[in-house]
Structures are given as structure tokens and as C-alpha cells.
Scaffold this motif. Sequence first.
Motif, PDB file in Angstrom:
ATOM      1  N   SER A  72       5.970  -3.429  -0.226  1.00  0.00           N
ATOM      2  CA  SER A  72       5.887  -2.872   1.129  1.00  0.00           C
ATOM      3  C   SER A  72       6.616  -3.775   2.098  1.00  0.00           C
ATOM      4  O   SER A  72       7.033  -4.875   1.756  1.00  0.00           O
ATOM      5  CB  SER A  72       4.430  -2.701   1.566  1.00  0.00           C
TER       6      SER A  72
ATOM      7  N   ALA B  50      -3.507   1.679   1.547  1.00  0.00           N
ATOM      8  CA  ALA B  50      -3.412   0.382   0.885  1.00  0.00           C
ATOM      9  C   ALA B  50      -3.642  -0.763   1.857  1.00  0.00           C
ATOM     10  O   ALA B  50      -4.275  -1.760   1.525  1.00  0.00           O
ATOM     11  CB  ALA B  50      -2.040   0.232   0.226  1.00  0.00           C
ATOM     12  N   PHE B  51      -3.139  -0.603   3.060  1.00  0.00           N
ATOM     13  CA  PHE B  51      -3.119  -1.736   3.982  1.00  0.00           C
ATOM     14  C   PHE B  51      -3.568  -1.334   5.377  1.00  0.00           C
ATOM     15  O   PHE B  51      -3.659  -0.156   5.713  1.00  0.00           O
ATOM     16  CB  PHE B  51      -1.688  -2.309   4.093  1.00  0.00           C
TER      17      PHE B  51
ATOM     18  N   PHE C  91       7.400  -7.531   0.582  1.00  0.00           N
ATOM     19  CA  PHE C  91       6.288  -8.213  -0.069  1.00  0.00           C
ATOM     20  C   PHE C  91       5.795  -7.363  -1.238  1.00  0.00           C
ATOM     21  O   PHE C  91       6.074  -6.165  -1.308  1.00  0.00           O
ATOM     22  CB  PHE C  91       5.124  -8.396   0.912  1.00  0.00           C
TER      23      PHE C  91
ATOM     24  N   PRO D  11       5.882  -5.146   5.854  1.00  0.00           N
ATOM     25  CA  PRO D  11       5.127  -5.253   7.105  1.00  0.00           C
ATOM     26  C   PRO D  11       6.033  -5.026   8.311  1.00  0.00           C
ATOM     27  O   PRO D  11       7.181  -5.478   8.323  1.00  0.00           O
ATOM     28  CB  PRO D  11       4.587  -6.685   7.055  1.00  0.00           C
TER      29      PRO D  11
ATOM     30  N   TYR E 288      -8.503  -1.479  -3.476  1.00  0.00           N
ATOM     31  CA  TYR E 288      -8.530  -2.805  -2.867  1.00  0.00           C
ATOM     32  C   TYR E 288      -7.276  -3.555  -3.287  1.00  0.00           C
ATOM     33  O   TYR E 288      -6.939  -3.584  -4.490  1.00  0.00           O
ATOM     34  CB  TYR E 288      -9.781  -3.569  -3.310  1.00  0.00           C
ATOM     35  N   TRP E 289      -6.603  -4.168  -2.310  1.00  0.00           N
ATOM     36  CA  TRP E 289      -5.308  -4.816  -2.557  1.00  0.00           C
ATOM     37  C   TRP E 289      -5.348  -6.275  -2.131  1.00  0.00           C
ATOM     38  O   TRP E 289      -5.966  -6.626  -1.128  1.00  0.00           O
ATOM     39  CB  TRP E 289      -4.194  -4.088  -1.812  1.00  0.00           C
ATOM     40  N   GLY E 290      -4.663  -7.108  -2.887  1.00  0.00           N
ATOM     41  CA  GLY E 290      -4.618  -8.530  -2.537  1.00  0.00           C
ATOM     42  C   GLY E 290      -3.523  -9.251  -3.293  1.00  0.00           C
ATOM     43  O   GLY E 290      -2.627  -8.630  -3.853  1.00  0.00           O
ATOM     44  N   ARG E 291      -3.626 -10.579  -3.296  1.00  0.00           N
ATOM     45  CA  ARG E 291      -2.620 -11.430  -3.944  1.00  0.00           C
ATOM     46  C   ARG E 291      -1.215 -11.081  -3.447  1.00  0.00           C
ATOM     47  O   ARG E 291      -0.279 -10.912  -4.232  1.00  0.00           O
ATOM     48  CB  ARG E 291      -2.708 -11.337  -5.474  1.00  0.00           C
ATOM     49  N   HIS E 292      -1.124 -10.973  -2.136  1.00  0.00           N
ATOM     50  CA  HIS E 292       0.131 -10.596  -1.489  1.00  0.00           C
ATOM     51  C   HIS E 292       1.163 -11.713  -1.631  1.00  0.00           C
ATOM     52  O   HIS E 292       0.861 -12.868  -1.355  1.00  0.00           O
ATOM     53  CB  HIS E 292      -0.119 -10.328  -0.006  1.00  0.00           C
ATOM     54  N   ARG E 293       2.360 -11.385  -2.063  1.00  0.00           N
ATOM     55  CA  ARG E 293       3.422 -12.375  -2.216  1.00  0.00           C
ATOM     56  C   ARG E 293       4.712 -11.885  -1.567  1.00  0.00           C
ATOM     57  O   ARG E 293       5.058 -10.699  -1.658  1.00  0.00           O
ATOM     58  CB  ARG E 293       3.695 -12.657  -3.700  1.00  0.00           C
ATOM     59  N   PHE E 294       5.385 -12.806  -0.931  1.00  0.00           N
ATOM     60  CA  PHE E 294       6.710 -12.559  -0.384  1.00  0.00           C
ATOM     61  C   PHE E 294       7.693 -12.343  -1.541  1.00  0.00           C
ATOM     62  O   PHE E 294       7.699 -13.128  -2.487  1.00  0.00           O
ATOM     63  CB  PHE E 294       7.120 -13.781   0.440  1.00  0.00           C
TER      64      PHE E 294
ATOM     65  N   ASN F 177      -2.519  -5.288 -13.568  1.00  0.00           N
ATOM     66  CA  ASN F 177      -2.731  -4.807 -12.206  1.00  0.00           C
ATOM     67  C   ASN F 177      -1.636  -3.837 -11.760  1.00  0.00           C
ATOM     68  O   ASN F 177      -0.501  -3.901 -12.230  1.00  0.00           O
ATOM     69  CB  ASN F 177      -2.725  -6.001 -11.231  1.00  0.00           C
TER      70      ASN F 177
ATOM     71  N   SER G 292       2.039  -6.598  -3.444  1.00  0.00           N
ATOM     72  CA  SER G 292       0.589  -6.771  -3.473  1.00  0.00           C
ATOM     73  C   SER G 292       0.051  -6.197  -4.778  1.00  0.00           C
ATOM     74  O   SER G 292       0.677  -5.327  -5.382  1.00  0.00           O
ATOM     75  CB  SER G 292      -0.053  -6.041  -2.285  1.00  0.00           C
ATOM     76  N   GLU G 293      -1.127  -6.674  -5.170  1.00  0.00           N
ATOM     77  CA  GLU G 293      -1.725  -6.232  -6.428  1.00  0.00           C
ATOM     78  C   GLU G 293      -3.059  -5.537  -6.203  1.00  0.00           C
ATOM     79  O   GLU G 293      -3.748  -5.775  -5.222  1.00  0.00           O
ATOM     80  CB  GLU G 293      -1.977  -7.442  -7.348  1.00  0.00           C
TER      81      GLU G 293
END
Lengths: 331, 331, 331, 331, 331, 331
Positions: free
Chosen positions: F172, F149-150, F186, F174, F195-201, F167, F188-189
Motif C-alpha cells: 500500500s 485493512a488500514f 510499504f 500511505p 488484523y494487519w501489522g509488521r509494516h515494512r517500508f 501470512n 503489511s502482513e
Amino acid sequence: MIFMTKIIGDALPNIPWQDKPTACHEPIWRYSGNPIIQRHGTVIANSIFNSAVVPFKDSFAGVFRCDDRAVTMNLYVGFSSDGLDWEISDTPIVFSGEKAVTAVEYRYDPRVTKIGDRYYITWCNGYHGPTIGIGYTDDFKHFVQLENAFLPFNRNGVLFPRKIRGNYYLLSRPSDNGHTPFGDIFVSESTDLVYWGRHRFVFGTAPFASSGWQCTKVGAGPVPIETSEGWLLLYHGVINTCNGFVYRMGAALLDREHPDQVLCRTKYYIMGPEMPYEQCGDVPNVVFPCAALADANTGRIAIYYGCADTVTGVAFTTVDELISFMKSHSI
Amino acid sequence: MIFMTKIIGDALPNIPWQDKPTACHEPIWRYSGNPIIQRHGTVIANSIFNSAVVPFKDSFAGVFRCDDRAVTMNLYVGFSSDGLDWEISDTPIVFSGEKAVTAVEYRYDPRVTKIGDRYYITWCNGYHGPTIGIGYTDDFKHFVQLENAFLPFNRNGVLFPRKIRGNYYLLSRPSDNGHTPFGDIFVSESTDLVYWGRHRFVFGTAPFASSGWQCTKVGAGPVPIETSEGWLLLYHGVINTCNGFVYRMGAALLDREHPDQVLCRTKYYIMGPEMPYEQCGDVPNVVFPCAALADANTGRIAIYYGCADTVTGVAFTTVDELISFMKSHSI
Amino acid sequence: MIFMTKIIGDALPNIPWQDKPTACHEPIWRYSGNPIIQRHGTVIANSIFNSAVVPFKDSFAGVFRCDDRAVTMNLYVGFSSDGLDWEISDTPIVFSGEKAVTAVEYRYDPRVTKIGDRYYITWCNGYHGPTIGIGYTDDFKHFVQLENAFLPFNRNGVLFPRKIRGNYYLLSRPSDNGHTPFGDIFVSESTDLVYWGRHRFVFGTAPFASSGWQCTKVGAGPVPIETSEGWLLLYHGVINTCNGFVYRMGAALLDREHPDQVLCRTKYYIMGPEMPYEQCGDVPNVVFPCAALADANTGRIAIYYGCADTVTGVAFTTVDELISFMKSHSI
Amino acid sequence: MIFMTKIIGDALPNIPWQDKPTACHEPIWRYSGNPIIQRHGTVIANSIFNSAVVPFKDSFAGVFRCDDRAVTMNLYVGFSSDGLDWEISDTPIVFSGEKAVTAVEYRYDPRVTKIGDRYYITWCNGYHGPTIGIGYTDDFKHFVQLENAFLPFNRNGVLFPRKIRGNYYLLSRPSDNGHTPFGDIFVSESTDLVYWGRHRFVFGTAPFASSGWQCTKVGAGPVPIETSEGWLLLYHGVINTCNGFVYRMGAALLDREHPDQVLCRTKYYIMGPEMPYEQCGDVPNVVFPCAALADANTGRIAIYYGCADTVTGVAFTTVDELISFMKSHSI
Amino acid sequence: MIFMTKIIGDALPNIPWQDKPTACHEPIWRYSGNPIIQRHGTVIANSIFNSAVVPFKDSFAGVFRCDDRAVTMNLYVGFSSDGLDWEISDTPIVFSGEKAVTAVEYRYDPRVTKIGDRYYITWCNGYHGPTIGIGYTDDFKHFVQLENAFLPFNRNGVLFPRKIRGNYYLLSRPSDNGHTPFGDIFVSESTDLVYWGRHRFVFGTAPFASSGWQCTKVGAGPVPIETSEGWLLLYHGVINTCNGFVYRMGAALLDREHPDQVLCRTKYYIMGPEMPYEQCGDVPNVVFPCAALADANTGRIAIYYGCADTVTGVAFTTVDELISFMKSHSI
Amino acid sequence: MIFMTKIIGDALPNIPWQDKPTACHEPIWRYSGNPIIQRHGTVIANSIFNSAVVPFKDSFAGVFRCDDRAVTMNLYVGFSSDGLDWEISDTPIVFSGEKAVTAVEYRYDPRVTKIGDRYYITWCNGYHGPTIGIGYTDDFKHFVQLENAFLPFNRNGVLFPRKIRGNYYLLSRPSDNGHTPFGDIFVSESTDLVYWGRHRFVFGTAPFASSGWQCTKVGAGPVPIETSEGWLLLYHGVINTCNGFVYRMGAALLDREHPDQVLCRTKYYIMGPEMPYEQCGDVPNVVFPCAALADANTGRIAIYYGCADTVTGVAFTTVDELISFMKSHSI
């Protein structure tokens, strides 16, 4: 001049340039007027150093890391007719975009990549730790911020200047939340610049005993230059001495279709801190390349680099000089 | 000049020399042409700094630490007619010997000791960590490597220039595997330069509050100079400031027959980093003596020292200057 | 029992022994009466743990690490008729010898090696840092201390029980001056037990991802047992978890004539801390083998090991169990 | 010149002074003859840097931190007719007082505060770690040491120049026993300069992302200058870069009657290391203000500051320049 | 029982007590019902461990460190008729006083000292770091908080139970802002419990090689017990093993009129973590004495101590046992 | 039993279960047969602890972290009819997939999420450092590995059991490349699990002074349980004591449609290491939840957790117990 490696790209006849001094035996030579940007290059600047410069219309535009006198890090736009004498804004770039994305703590170490007619900016973005911010501008007046590419902690995000096998490619260096004492270069892919995946290791540090200057960490520098031999990647390598890190510059060739494959990589550094403005400053002993201009007609390359985290310098080379040096001093 | 302390050794009428400047109130003065060897003293050199110089035939020979542009450490031979202007080889010394011994990761910080007609080299040798390598040459063309004196981790191995009470004596500083933040000087004995024992503590760091410049670590410098008062040992001392180590030079007198007995030792340093080439470089703030020439006729001493781990400098003194200073500023 | 690997040595019919429990599938099994020595095994003892036990006359003698209630480390003699029930002295061993050698700060972690009719003791000796002390006794009443084998910093010195190709051989683990977070095993030679040289790397840590229990450091344990297959070396390996070091036991086979050559080495540990007296104590999670008795007639081996740096345990195996396990789970 | 903020204090017509250069856009400007005191300003000096200067009779007196050539730290008296050219003693100040108090390991970083007709000295005092020493003199010939204000570990003790609401007030920065990587400013009260209490937090570090230059530690500098707006406190702020600490200067305004209340504080630093003598020296990149002279008639202020822990510099400003800058760039 | 050292104080006939087991050869013995307070001794408690117990009216009162299930640290009052079975409040003590003083982040490790008819409490108080809080109660219902005695960073503040030469005396251990790896005991004086000064070093750590259990840090434990021989101070000493700190108990005798003068101090510890409830818990291997009851009639002493930062234990001794042990095993 | 919060999901009538003991006042209670899996649960196992258990057909399947006797980390499949008694494979799971993805250094800390009919596994995957591996199985026989994923460095990847607003969502933490001393959660979507993105705390650590047990790091535990109130997330929180990390369990409620929004979170931990098998083992003081079974009919929840990184335990609660506790002890 006959050159054998072809730069894949546009001609840039107004590239800043000085011929190689006759006494110079090295693959890169400094601009005689260095540093081109002083630490107080704007009224509020403590230091202006890691620059991202591109041809823009008939002249040049750039996005600059300027630490203001509070020593807070932000991005500023600048313009130049010759690539050497720069007018830099006194106020930081304002990005439009989703508030959860634009409300960041700091921005630094930008790179600018032109893809099509759009100028993409990648930088180290403070969102619960350093990560890779992405934005774009079409005119260097209006800037839009996209989603962060990754979770923290990451630095030195550099976008390739075209899609490869249908995807965007982004180099980066996973980090920690401090003065990271390690670091390897990875590449990630995206179909849309929002979601990233297919992460691959590109290259890492070298053994202390065989290539000590890059034994602590490495990170991508300017946007890779496409050549007939492969992607020419300038990067920084770091050694940790008993009195701190020393940042130097190296070069690598990556496969044009599979950029995680390293074709060649310098065992020798190609430039290190030797001048007073590179050895002394807020962070002594730093040469940190962040941008490069290239002229496809002549093979000339002008490299912009931060000096001691304080001022900005320029150095020159040609694609032939560099690639012949790389091939004769490869890891 | 009347001098009272006698150097036990050969006359060296061609010793490099400058008289003490009248304005100088210190026991050591720098050569006005410093640095005598620049960082790019050879085509492949990043830096040439910790030198081991001896009289050889009618002129001078030396073994130099040169870090090449990969910042890998190795030893190189050099020659000079006047001790100041040096021709240094572009290729590292090749040692013959047992492969398990010669196949090392790196070599650095050499000292050269003449015993009889043979020139012994001791250096920091990368065998599963830093330890003390020993080799010899008779002609500075062919070099033979012997067994490592010790297990890792050790640095700053310095051989006495004659047998003492029938044995070889070797100073060294046990270390760890990094930028060692401690270090005392010991002496070991051998009958054959292969097996070593009878290890004795010589001296260690001094208290921060009474002799701060040598409170973090100390290490032997040039081959000890035999004098009528004792072995004159130049050494380096280190303090750990909030911004890194500072290396300075001190002196000690060791008993001629029992070199683990310290007769006298400077409370004050005798030279520290003050010149730009000592304060700035790959490792700022380093003065690191590695060799000394001495003229028994005049008492003159020329000290070779590494500057900021980057270039090589020379400084001058006389045995009387030094010993009178030591006695009036002893710990 | 048919056994195929022959122990080269004496019969020891009174070796402590328990048969392998039927439910046990492991190559080593604990003595049911563990720990054989409690932490207050003598009136002044805080802990008695890393033991060095040998057959002596018709029974057994030993040299014990006892930390007294000041938690100062020293060596104490002890005797036992069965190898399990020990009488340990209340006063530390006094060594005769040169004062510069015997005046040490502490002694710990002894091993006892019988060579000919003499019992040699090696231990970690506090002389300006930990190094390897050597002494001997003929009667466990009078003890003589010889020169330290090495400069500091070193631990886990273990002498081979016979000369090899004419020389004495000594294993050791170079260290630093603290809770060393690294460590490899080396071997050194001597003609006279005073001067040591010809230092060779034997083996080091293993990668975290393939044999994690020994990824931080390794060190020799009991005196090697000579077998028809090679020297059987029990050793300790350490991993650094987020809550501290865990010490476990492994085994290796070294070439009989060239002990720096490793023939075989366990990828799997053979015993780790699982019992309360191994998991809890002054240093939790430590199994530290220091001595082994072997019976050439039966192949039986009794291993003495320190538990949690607090008490002493015994475990049993046979040369066949161990070597067949090693061969099927080798690195 | 019309000035609006009034300095509460004496006129000082002979204050050292240079007018602001026309090209200077900053609130503080350096003396053109910097550094005013070189590192070897006395025969035994390694460095003379953190100065405490006051008007005395018709000229100036001072207490200087001089590290001698043993790099031991002590206080020395000095005199000057113009505040720029100083005669500094070769022998350290001897304090009379109770032996348990005067027998200290080291003294450094003095401040001198005139209260009434007496000159009080506060400094970092080595009594089982750094703490705040207090003494006084009436004539700069005889010095008396009082009790330490605090337990270790503390640094940067600065006494207010008058009693406030009946009590003495002392700023300080609690520390640890090394190169403290943290530090906030507190104020304590006393009725008699012997017993201290009513400790209050004044201000601490600022967030890295908003005022990075002061994100690691802050400490009071010169004796506060009383103004109609409040106590003007110059202080140092520190950021920890990957290559060490950078010390810069800031300013704050504290309430005149309740000095733990901060009225205003610079978000921007007002001076940082930019000159070679500030960037290079025994501790690179240090600007450390320790004393200030102020003229109530003109509002002029002369600031004395240590440079790179090696030499002493002077800079100028006026109360109006400084306070208007503070108000427009406040945290 | 005949005893020779007299406890200066009240009789306490209802002191908790068990006679010394016959098999016990040590100066202190544990209560057979240990731990007397379990970790969930109150509904919200995660752990209840460092206790401060005093005689109160005809029974006993105490102030307890209870970490609740958020693992936040606070003080709670408790009562007991026999000193062994305790009722502890579910809600923390509320202190009245100046808001700037009472608004703290946390409170822990209390001691209670009776001076006259008032019960003073000292504890580690979270005011911009740990420092020494002081308060009092007359009835264990209403509590008043006074000014903090010191600036941060400090722990283990212990008040003497009477004025000495006219002043209050307070022991403490200057610390840093983390898991302090150092620590010596100092004493300070006050005339009014508000302003403190005349700070004196009492004693520090002991050398690793001679009294290792107290080589990392030491700190005062219960309120000193006045005896005819001097102030009897129980304290904790700490060694830093490779797997963490071990806290043990020692004892010292301080001069009755000059408590900074140490008359005697145990080289041997008097109690260390050996029981499962001392070896396992939130912080393994901790024995931490915080209070002691003493009966002047019989010389009996009951010591309350925290076990593994989790539960509370009691141990017994007599003044004669302890002082005779101290004198025969003194540093 | 009346319960008010509804679990959104399937009934699980055969969920392992024990009623709450009457004496228990806490929201979670341990299974009386703990640990359900011993450290040598398979022949090659050193430890089996962080389990990922799901209903499978009529019984249960799981993916287990087993460290073998080389202490190398890998994933193993297991089956159980009652969820308490497990048969675990002796050989690690083999994943098919692209070789660049499957060729990893280690795998550990799995979670299993059922989405539709497919069982997805997420784990900590060794690809140039720890990152989040993803794979799936339909039958617990054949396993397919997808892209990571990352980028490194990441741990504790937990997939939500259904798509949210179209989604996939992945929690996860970090990390860095060691025993990370920090860590926030965090989300992620992804549209395709590649492919992963739109990462939010989501949420981070809590202040030491108000919720100390989770002041060092936090990380998601079992797959979130959907309830009528929100996603019920069990997680671990860590405090760093002077003797190491302590891992405890907490709970949070996340918004069902915007899982980065925290509705509620426990200030108190809900379970911590108190039993011998939680306090002692390879890593003492660890309670680490990795899986939970939930029965929508009864609201019963069975939590599987690793104990001391050595064995596996089970604890019980109900959704009502947990949510009422959360609401009354929220941060």
C-alpha cells in the motif's frame, strides 16, 4: 464530598492534589507551582513537556518527551515520590527488540498504560514518517519495543487500560507528514498488540461556527479513565487562527464496551492557554494533556500537560466536576 | 488647550480620560488600567475584545464581541457608567427580523453608529461566509436585524454617522473566506440601508518598502469622527511577518462630502502591539480599534481596541494631536 | 414533437439548429461545425470564447470575450445572420458613462439580457479586483455603462430577463482575487439597477462523493430561460483534479417568483470536455456556457459555450430533453 | 585563565564583559542588563535589533537595523563608549555612489567588517528583491556604496575580515522573494569587491531528526573570528514549527585558507529564545546574532544579537568555552 | 526584398528557410515539417526540446537538452547539414574542468554563443539548486566547464555574442528552488567569465491587465542578435492560468552599448502554443525559444524552440518583420 | 522463443496478445486497438479507466473503476471472452457485510487477486478519507466486503497472490487526504485478512536528479507476478511538473520470501503518456497500470492501464523483455 460517578480503578491516596480555589468557576484548576518541570529540567534538555506519568510501586514513574539541545525528540524515564518533583534521566530510553523496529528516527509524545502488571508505552514513532510505536516495561529499567501499530502517518496513539470484549483497543489520529491541518480520532483493535484492525471512527472536529476551538483537529490525550458512566477521555482540540494553531483541552465520554460510541463530548473547552508559560515558548498557545492520575476513592484527577511545547504543567479536577460540566455543555 | 481642528458633534464631558504622560512622545497613550475588560469578563467568555461603545443616556452602552468557551463568536450588550468598568451580558443579543436574515452562523467585530436617535450596529455576519450584517436598537434592549449590506465575503463594515449628500455611506473591506491575506477599504452608498451601490475604492495597502506595517491589508476601525478637516478614520493595517500577522493602528482623513477621497493618511502607525496583553493572547500581536468616543468641547478622543483577540484596551488622544501627527507623517 | 414544458418567451424560428443524432443518448448534442469561432477569429485575437448572443432585429447580435494577443481581456460586438457565422469587431466596445465607472482594468465573460427593448450586458469587470459590471445598449452601436453591482470580488453575474415581484434579479458568484477554488451562486435584487440588496444564497457546490463534477465551485451560465416549470438555469460546475480544474455544464430549475428556491438540479453533468477543442487550449478541459437561444414555438435551445478558454462552440437541446433529464437525475 | 585556542586579532581590553554566572552550565550567557537597546531607542524607531558593532578609535561604533514607525527598514549609525549604552542617529545613513546602485528600496541586517583601516558594511539590500549590498566608511560619517555583490535573491552577506589566498571572501545565503523556507550558506570570492565568483557551498541545513533546530534554514551571523583553530563562525539556524519559525544560534569552524571546508559545527544550538524579550515582539522566538567583539588577549567574546526582531541583546562567551563546546557536540 | 534594419553579423546563406505563407498575418511562421526533432529522437530520449544551434564549419552544430528515460536532464551534442535534420549523440557531453565545478546534479536548457572562434555554452546547472553553468568548446568534441556564473537560484543564462564596452555580458533570470512563479531579466558583467558583477535589472513581468501573457515571469531566449537598431532579444513570457503556466514568445530591443536599457518590447506575444505538439506533451502549452540563426545578407531568422517540453520546432521570421511588429505593438 | 525467467503460475493460452512491432525498441508495446474501453463504455459512464482483470473460467472477468456522469467513483463488474472486448455492468457492485464497513462514500482503483479459488478485491475505499477496502467474490456475482485493512489515509492497496511464510501480504501507499504530493510503498502482513501489522517500508521515490519520473510518489500497480527471479511488481511513478503530475510505469523485483527486499528496480520508466488518449482526458498525462495477465507457458504479459483517468488501454511485454530491461537499467 459526595460523588456520584465512580472511577473504576485503584485508590491512589498519594495523588498530587490542591483543592479548588474558591474564586475558580471552572471545572479544572492549575497547580499553583506550575510549571512543575522547566525547559532545562535536565542538562541536555531544550524542553520537557508531553509527559506520561503513572503510579509505580509506592511513588511515581514516567516517560517524558524531552527535546534535547539539538532539538531532537526522544523519550526519557523519570521518577518522583510526590508526582510533582521529578528526577529525569539524562540519557534516552534504549529499547530492545527487532532492529528493523527499534532503529527509528525519533520518538515523541509518549503515553503509558498499565495493563495487568505491565506498563505499555505508546508514542509517535519516526519510521518513514510519524506512526504509533508500542513498547513495554515491567520495571522502568528495561524496555522492549514491539511492532508499530500502523503504517505512517499517525500520531496520538493511546491504549485503553484493559481489554474490551477480548481485544486491545488503541485510539489514534491519522495525520499527514507535516504540521497536519486536520485530524479525527479513530479506534483500532488487536488480539495480540501486533496485528491491528476493525478500525472505527470515534469523533472528529466540530464546526467552526459552533465549537470553534476544536474545528481544525482533535487528538486523544491521557489514557482513558474508566468510570461508571463510560470511558473518560481527555483530548486536545485545535483551531487555526491567522497567527497559528491554538491547542486546548476537552473531554469526552465513550461507551465502556464500544469505545467508538461517543456518549457525551464538551462543546466548551475545559482548559486553554492563558498563563505565560502556556502562551509563550517554542510553540506558543499550546495546552496538550498527555497523562492523568485518578484516585478511585476520592474521584480526584491530576492531569499532566505540555505547555507551549516547552514545559510541563499539572492541573486538577474531580470526576464529578468534569462529568457534570460535560453534561451541561455537551455538543 | 487651544485646538484648531473642531470635532463636529456633541460634547461628551464624561468621556473617559487620562492626560498624556509627560514622557510620552507619541500621538496616542494607553489607559494605565488596561486591559479594561479581561478575557473572562463574563462567566462564559473565552475572550472579549473588539468593542463598540457609544454614549447612551447619561452613561455608556456597548456591543461587544465575546467568544465564548466554545470559541463561537457572538455579540453581547454591555453598560458602563464611566466607560471603563463594564457590565456585560451573559447571553448574546437576540435580533428580531426576517428569519432568512437573522438565522446566521456567527456574529463578530461590531461597530455602533448613532444616526439621529437610533443606534445602528454593523458587524461581520456569518451568512454563507463573512459579510456585513446591519441592525439597530433604540434602547439597547430590543434589537432588529436588517438585510445584509453585501454578498460575502466582507469584513469591517463601518457606517458613517450621518447621511452624506442624501445617502447612507458604509465603509467595508472585501475579503475571502479564510484568513484573508489582502484587503482594501471601499465605500458604498444606500438610500434606505437595504440596497447598496455606487461602490468606490477609498484606499488600499501601502508598499512594503515605504509603509510596511500596512502592506498586507487595511480595514476601517471605529465609526469616523467628523471634524472641520474631514472625516477622521482610525483603521488597522497589517503586515505579514514570517511568524504571522501584526495588526497596528493608523489614521486617515476623508473628504466630508466625498468620503472616497483621501485627504491625508499616516505613513507611520500610531499604535502597535507592545504591551504583554497586546503581544500575547489567542492571536498574538493584534491592536484592533473598533470604537472611539469624542468630546467636541475638548477635542478629546478615547479609543477602544481589541488586544491580541483576547482582551479590551483603551487609549487616548486628542483631535489635534492626531491630525498634526497625520499631517507631519503622511503617506 | 409534443412538448410539455412551455418556454415563456418569443418564438425564434431562425434559431440555429441540428436534429439530435440518432446514436446520441445524451440530453445535449454538439453542433457538427464546432468550433464556430476559431481562436484567431479576428486579426488581433488570441482567443474568442465566452460569448453572449441574442436575437437582434431579424438576425443575431452578440458581445464576445476576446483576449487579444497581449492576452488582455475585453468585450467586442459581433453580428451574424444565422447565429453560427459571426463577424466580430476588431476594436473593443467603448462604454460611455461616469469616468470612475468606465475606467476599468479589464472586462470579460459577458452575458446579454434583453429586458423590454433594451439589451443589458453584465460581465466580470476589473475594478480593484473582479466584480460585476453592468451596461446596456439599444442598438449594439452605442453602449452605456452603469454602476458596478457589487464590491469586488465577484464573477458570473447574470441578470434575469424580467423583473420579478417588481425588482430586478441578478445571479452572481462571490469569489476571491485569484483562481478562486470555491464558489456558490447567490441572487440579489434591485429596484433601479444601481443599488442592490436582499442577497440570498441559491445553491452551492455538491459533495465530492455524490456529485464530484461540481464539488469545487459552481457559477451561473446563460441568462435563465423562463419556462412553465420554472427558470431554467444552465450553469458550470468545477472539480479540482490533481492536474487542474475541469469545467462542465449542469442545469437547475429555480422558482419563477422566488428564484432563490431551487426546484431541481442535475446530479449528473449534461456536457463536459470531451472533444479536442474542449480538452486542449489555453486552459484545458473547459466547457463554459455563457448564452442560450430559445424558441418558444418548438422548445429548441441553442447553447453557446466557451471551449478551453480558446474557441466558441454551440450545442443543442430542447426544453423537454433537458427538463426530463434533470428530473430523472436530480441531486 | 589559560586558554588554548588563540584569537588571531587585536586586543580589545574595553570589550563589554560579565563573568559567567556560577549556576550557568551553558557555553554562552546573557548580559544581565538585556536588552541593551529598546524598541523605541530613537524617536522614530519601531524596533532596533540586528546590530553591527565594531571597535572604533577608543570606543565603539555600529551600524544598526532600525525599522521606523512606518516599519520601513534602514541603516543607522551609532556610537558607544562601553559597547552597551548606545547613541543611535535619528536619520538613516546616506550612501554616496552611482545612483543606479544607491537608489534602493530598503536596507537591513547590516554587518561591519574591518579590513585594514576601512570599515566595510554588508547588508540585505532591496534592489528588485533582497540581495547583498556592500559599502564602506572610514569614519562612520561618510559612507560609500559599491556594487551589489549578487543578483537577487540573497540575504545574510558576511565579509571575511582579511583577504584569503589573495581574494576577498563573502558568505551569503541564497533566498527567495518571501519568508524563505530554505537556505544554505555559500562563499564567494572577489579580487576587487565588485565582481564575484568561484561560489562554493559551505554548509546547509541539518536533518530534522538529528539536529532539528537548524533543519529549515541556516545563515551566517557575525563576521567570522579568526582563531588558531579556524574561522569561528556564529550562525543562525531555523526550525519551522506549526506556529512559525524559531531562530537559534550555533557555531562552526571553517578552514582558515579554504573557508568552504567545515571543520566542526554544533549539533546543539548554543543559544535560543527563552527570555520574554526573545520570545515576544514583532517576530516572536528570534535570536539572531549579527556582530561579535573579540579580545585576543583574554579570548573573551561579546555577541550582539537581535531579539524577536524588536530589541538588541548582548551575550558573552570565550573562545575556549565555545570551541570546547563545539568539539564535544559536533554534528 | 528591401530591409531597413541591418543584422550585424555574418551571412548565413544556408540558413533553414521557408517563405511566409500568404495567408499568414503574423510576424512569425512555423516550419511546415515541425516538429523537427521527435521526443524519441535518440534511443534513450524521453524528450528533446530546448535546443542551442549554431553555424559550425559549413553546416550546423548544436547542444541539446535531452531528458532521458529516467527523466534526468543533460546536454547532448548534435550535428546537421541543413539545420533541420539532426544527428544527436546518445551519450551526454563530458566536461573537463575542476571537479568541484563539473560534479553537478543536472544540466538543462543550453544556449550556445560564439565569441571569436570559441563556442560558449551557458545552461541551467544543478549545483545545490539551479544556477548558470558556463563552458566552451572549440570543436564540439572537447568541452571545458568554467566556474558557475552565479549562486543559486538562477535560470535562463544567455551570453551576449561579443564584449560590450570591454566586458562580457550575461542575461539571467533569478529564480527560486521550485517551479518559480515569478521572474525578471537581469544583466551582469564580467572581465574574465569567472567573476561577475555590476548586475542590472533589464525588464520584468508586465501587468496582468495590459499584457497578461507575460505577467507571471519572463526569461531570455536565444542569444541576442545584434542589429542596427539594438540587440534583438527573443524571450519567453508566462501567465499562470487556473490550469497551469502557458509559455509564449516575445521580443525586445536592448541598447547596443547599455543592454540594460530597453528600447522596445512587444506588448503582444509573437508566438504561442497552438499546435497539438505545443499544447500536448510532458508540460502542456509551452513554446520556449532557445536559439536563433540569422543571415546578415537577407535578414532571415530561424528560431529553434522547445514544444511542450517534449519536442523541438522551428519557426521563421525576418528582422524587418519582427522589428516593425515590435514597434507597432510595443508596451 | 527461449526464455530464462520462469513465471510461477498457470498457463493462460488465451491471453490477449500482439507481437512486438519490429520498429519498437522498447520493453513494452501498446495494443493497436487502444483504448479498448472508451469513456462512455456504459450509458452512465463519464470514464472507465483503472481496471482489474483476471482469468475467470474460460474467459475473463474484471472489476472496473467507472466514474459515472455525476463523477462519483464506484466499482463495476465486467466480462470478456477475449480480454479486449468488455461488457461492463451499468450498476455498481453491491457488497454484503457489516454495515459499518459497507457504508462507504466511494470506491475506486480496484485490484483483483486470486488466492486459491477466491477472488479478492482491494481498492481505495472512502471511509472518513481514502483507505484500503478488501472484499471477495467466488463467482463475480456475489461480493462480500471485509474490514478495511488500514486507517485512512491510504491508496493503491495490492494483495500478493499467495501467502508468504504463512501470512497474507499487502502492499500500500500511505497518503494524505488530498492530491497527495508524496508517497512510498510499504508492505503489511496479516494472518486472517482482518488484523494487519509488521509494516515494512519497501521502496520510495527516487531523487529528482537521477530518476526524475518517480521523484514525487510511487505506488504499486497490478498484483505482483511471481517469477523465478522474484515478485515482478509493475508500479506507477509520478513527477510534479509546473503544469501538473505525470504518471508513468516502472517495474521492480521483490524477494519472493521477503517482499520488503527490493532486488532490482527500473531507473528508466517503461511506459509513459505519449498517445493522445494518454495525454488528454479528465486528468492529462496519466499512464496507470492496475492489472496484468501472465501466461506461464510463454512468458507473455498483458498489462491493463488507465489512460488520462478517462479510458482503458492494454500493453504487451514478456517476462524476459521486462526483466532484461530492468537489469540493464536498474537504479
